[in-house]
Scaffold this active site. Structure first.
Site, PDB file in Angstrom:
ATOM      1  N   ASP A 212       0.510  -1.399   0.040  1.00  0.00           N
ATOM      2  CA  ASP A 212      -0.189   0.008   0.331  1.00  0.00           C
ATOM      3  C   ASP A 212       1.145   0.980  -0.051  1.00  0.00           C
ATOM      4  O   ASP A 212       2.726   1.259  -0.202  1.00  0.00           O
ATOM      5  CB  ASP A 212      -0.951  -0.084   1.324  1.00  0.00           C
ATOM      6  CG  ASP A 212      -2.035   0.088   0.895  1.00  0.00           C
ATOM      7  OD1 ASP A 212      -2.406   1.841   0.625  1.00  0.00           O
ATOM      8  OD2 ASP A 212      -3.065  -0.132   0.558  1.00  0.00           O
ATOM      9  N   HIS A 273      -2.619   2.961  -4.499  1.00  0.00           N
ATOM     10  CA  HIS A 273      -2.375   3.104  -3.183  1.00  0.00           C
ATOM     11  C   HIS A 273      -0.864   2.456  -3.613  1.00  0.00           C
ATOM     12  O   HIS A 273      -0.032   1.423  -2.903  1.00  0.00           O
ATOM     13  CB  HIS A 273      -2.709   1.329  -3.033  1.00  0.00           C
ATOM     14  CG  HIS A 273      -4.565   2.025  -2.427  1.00  0.00           C
ATOM     15  ND1 HIS A 273      -4.059   2.521  -0.672  1.00  0.00           N
ATOM     16  CD2 HIS A 273      -5.296   1.837  -2.596  1.00  0.00           C
ATOM     17  CE1 HIS A 273      -6.081   2.738  -0.730  1.00  0.00           C
ATOM     18  NE2 HIS A 273      -6.571   2.761  -1.864  1.00  0.00           N
ATOM     19  N   GLU A 338     -10.116   2.789  -5.299  1.00  0.00           N
ATOM     20  CA  GLU A 338      -9.960   3.343  -4.734  1.00  0.00           C
ATOM     21  C   GLU A 338      -8.335   4.358  -5.990  1.00  0.00           C
ATOM     22  O   GLU A 338      -7.691   5.175  -5.263  1.00  0.00           O
ATOM     23  CB  GLU A 338      -9.879   3.992  -3.593  1.00  0.00           C
ATOM     24  CG  GLU A 338     -10.176   3.665  -2.090  1.00  0.00           C
ATOM     25  CD  GLU A 338     -10.006   3.851  -0.455  1.00  0.00           C
ATOM     26  OE1 GLU A 338     -11.185   4.248  -0.184  1.00  0.00           O
ATOM     27  OE2 GLU A 338      -8.674   3.674  -0.810  1.00  0.00           O
TER      28      GLU A 338
END
Length: 561
Positions: A212, A273, A338
């Site tokens: 991440d 990420h 995301e």
């Protein structure tokens, strides 16, 4: 006082407070035992079996207990039970491979066809667990261990078990939890402890979120800079900030989990990420970010370049090395969530040119191009792809997938309020789906008002134990059928979870609710019954030193705000 001393003091205080609260909670539950004593809730079985019947007999365990198993494949299940009888119950059993019946017999029985099914029988002459596969036998052992715990002699003496016939198998094929060592690293020994507890409640999948923005936590031999740079978040020696798993670490975890019937799914989150990856590999950045200063643990909302061939070469290397660690056919989670497309690809000249070249209407369609290439590598190495399910809006109203997901990709629904829509879309498109709704299965969220986490809490919603158990029942989620639902997952995102004690506190007892959702068929699901069965399971957690959160609010009315 030095900072390290303060941290140690706070850690000890937290453990002592949790233990004292847990003891107080259990002392306040004797009325539960009296109310439920005559019902099968008194056996404290979680998850609830598919079928359980009393036979009216009893079986008294002899002082010299013989544990037999009829197939070498049952060696681990036998040893697991043997250790429990000896270490937890102070019994002195013998264990051996034998076709002859023992006082406790573990048996491979080809008539039990489902590999996770088992039949547990307790009669006046002994007890047996029959299964067609070692995984089912292990689940039968876990149920037997709960029965033994609920029938501990109160004042010494021998164990007396009720005559029972249990015929059991799971509702869903995947019953998963997720850990996030990318944010705060969790050492191998701690993950093993977590796996042990998962097996007790018949979970069969652990997803490890390995990469991440805050860290890259998996060794890739062909790209050592990924961990040399991408795993070092601080200058001091902190395994939480700077740790990572070697290939041998992951192989060790895979083998340990497999013995317990658990598949480990590695997650490498792309194309968003990826700050840690892009710090280690600046050549993979979009054109608009190549001169940007990246700070590990602070930089976010960046994306890999979908134009650079180097991006796909590095990811191919990563997938190749993961395929050498994990068994062929293992699932690989590749994120897809995301991604800040509007802040990256949409304003990047090279991505605008690529979009035009491919004839796409908008920048989000580049996700199809990106994953077409990455998934090709995954398939080439025998890995089965998974992605987070993203729609054209992050909340309702939403109409369609963010991009066209290939049919072999399994999707996980996660955004709050979007699970019903994701169910409808996957039912129509033929995709398999795993349910991890943010409003009910995000176990990093607080369990009660004013409860932990006390840092990195951005105003998290509260996910109570009752919500964790009833979300699918109250929402009539399966009105149109759930044949395409692979299972359920509880996630523990690591921003506010720094060690395994906090992991356990946030996980239990809510994971017990999820275990029952994943295992127990709808006609057998009942919140009141679950509440009656829970204290015995919590008592066993306490005896095992697991720092769970006592759910006081379930047993005592709470004042209004």
């Amino acid at each position: 006082m030095a900072m390290d001393s303060i941290q140690v003091t706070l850690y000890i205080m937290e453990k002592n407070i949790i233990k004292r609260l847990s003891l107080l909670f259990l002392l306040l539950c004797p009325l539960w035992g009296l109310r439920a004593q005559e019902s099968m809730d008194a056996y404290g079985l979680i998850p609830q079996p598919r079928m359980i019947q009393k036979t009216g007999t009893r079986y008294r365990l002899p002082a010299k207990l013989r544990l037999h198993y009829n197939d070498a494949r049952l060696g681990f299940a036998s040893e697991y039970l043997h250790q429990y009888l000896r270490q937890e119950l102070s019994l002195s059993p013998t264990s051996k491979l034998s076709k002859a019946p023992g006082h406790i017999s573990l048996l491979i029985d080809p008539q039990v066809s489902d590999e996770e099914a088992y039949r547990l029988s307790i009669s006046k002459t002994g007890l047996s667990v029959r299964a067609g596969h070692e995984r089912g036998a292990l689940y039968g052992v876990m149920t037997l261990m709960q029965l033994l715990h609920s029938h501990r002699p109160r004042f010494g003496g021998r164990f007396v078990l009720p005559g029972l016939e249990i015929d059991d198998q799971p509702r869903y094929r995947m019953r998963a939890l997720m850990l996030d060592p990318a944010r705060n690293f969790l050492p191998v020994a701690q993950v093993k402890r977590f796996l042990d507890r998962m097996a007790r409640y018949k979970f069969n999948t652990l997803q490890l979120h390995l990469t991440d923005d805050q860290g890259w936590r998996v060794e890739i031999a062909s790209h050592p800079d990924l961990t040399r740079i991408g795993a070092r978040r601080s200058s001091h020696e902190s395994i939480t900030d700077n740790g990572f798993y070697t290939a041998n670490d992951l192989k060790e975890l895979v083998a340990y989990a497999a013995q317990r019937g658990i598949e480990i799914i590695p997650e490498v989150d792309v194309p968003g990420h990826t700050a840690a990856l892009l710090l280690a590999k600046p050549e993979l950045r979009c054109d608009i970010a190549r001169e940007t200063d990246f700070v590990l643990g602070k930089t976010d909302n960046v994306m890999l370049s979908a134009v650079s061939e180097a991006t796909f070469k590095v990811l191919d290397d990563v997938l190749r090395e993961l395929s050498e660690i994990f068994p062929r056919g293992t699932r690989i989670h590749l994120g897809g969530d995301e991604s800040a497309i509007e802040r990256n690809w949409a304003v990047s000249p090279e991505h605008q040119e690529l979009q035009k070249k491919l004839g796409y209407d908008g920048p989000r369609a580049l996700m199809s191009y990106f994953f077409e290439r990455v998934l090709s590598s995954a398939r080439k190495y025998g890995l089965r792809p998974m992605l987070w399910c993203e729609l054209d809006n992050i909340r309702m109203p939403a109409k369609e997938y963010l991009f066209d997901y290939p049919k072999d990709v399994e999707l996980i629904t996660w955004r709050m309020g979007l699970t019903p829509k994701c169910l409808d879309l996957t039912r129509a498109s033929g995709h398999k789906i795993i349910l991890a709704p943010g409003e009910a299965a995000y176990f990093d969220y607080p369990q009660f008002r004013g409860d932990l986490p006390e840092f990195n809490n951005w105003g998290m919603p509260i996910t109570t134990l009752e919500r964790a158990y009833t979300w699918d029942l109250k929402n009539n989620l399966y009105a149109s059928g759930d044949g395409h639902v692979l299972g359920v997952m509880g996630t523990l995102w690591g921003e506010a979870i720094k060690d395994m004690n906090r992991v356990f506190y946030m996980t239990y007892p809510r994971a017990l609710a999820l275990a029952e959702i994943g295992w127990t068929t709808l006609p057998r699901r009942d919140w009141a019954s679950f509440v009656h069965r829970l204290p015995l399971v919590l008592d066993e957690l306490l005896r095992s030193g697991i720092p769970y959160r006592p759910p006081f609010e379930v047993y005592a009315p709470q004042p209004s705000k």
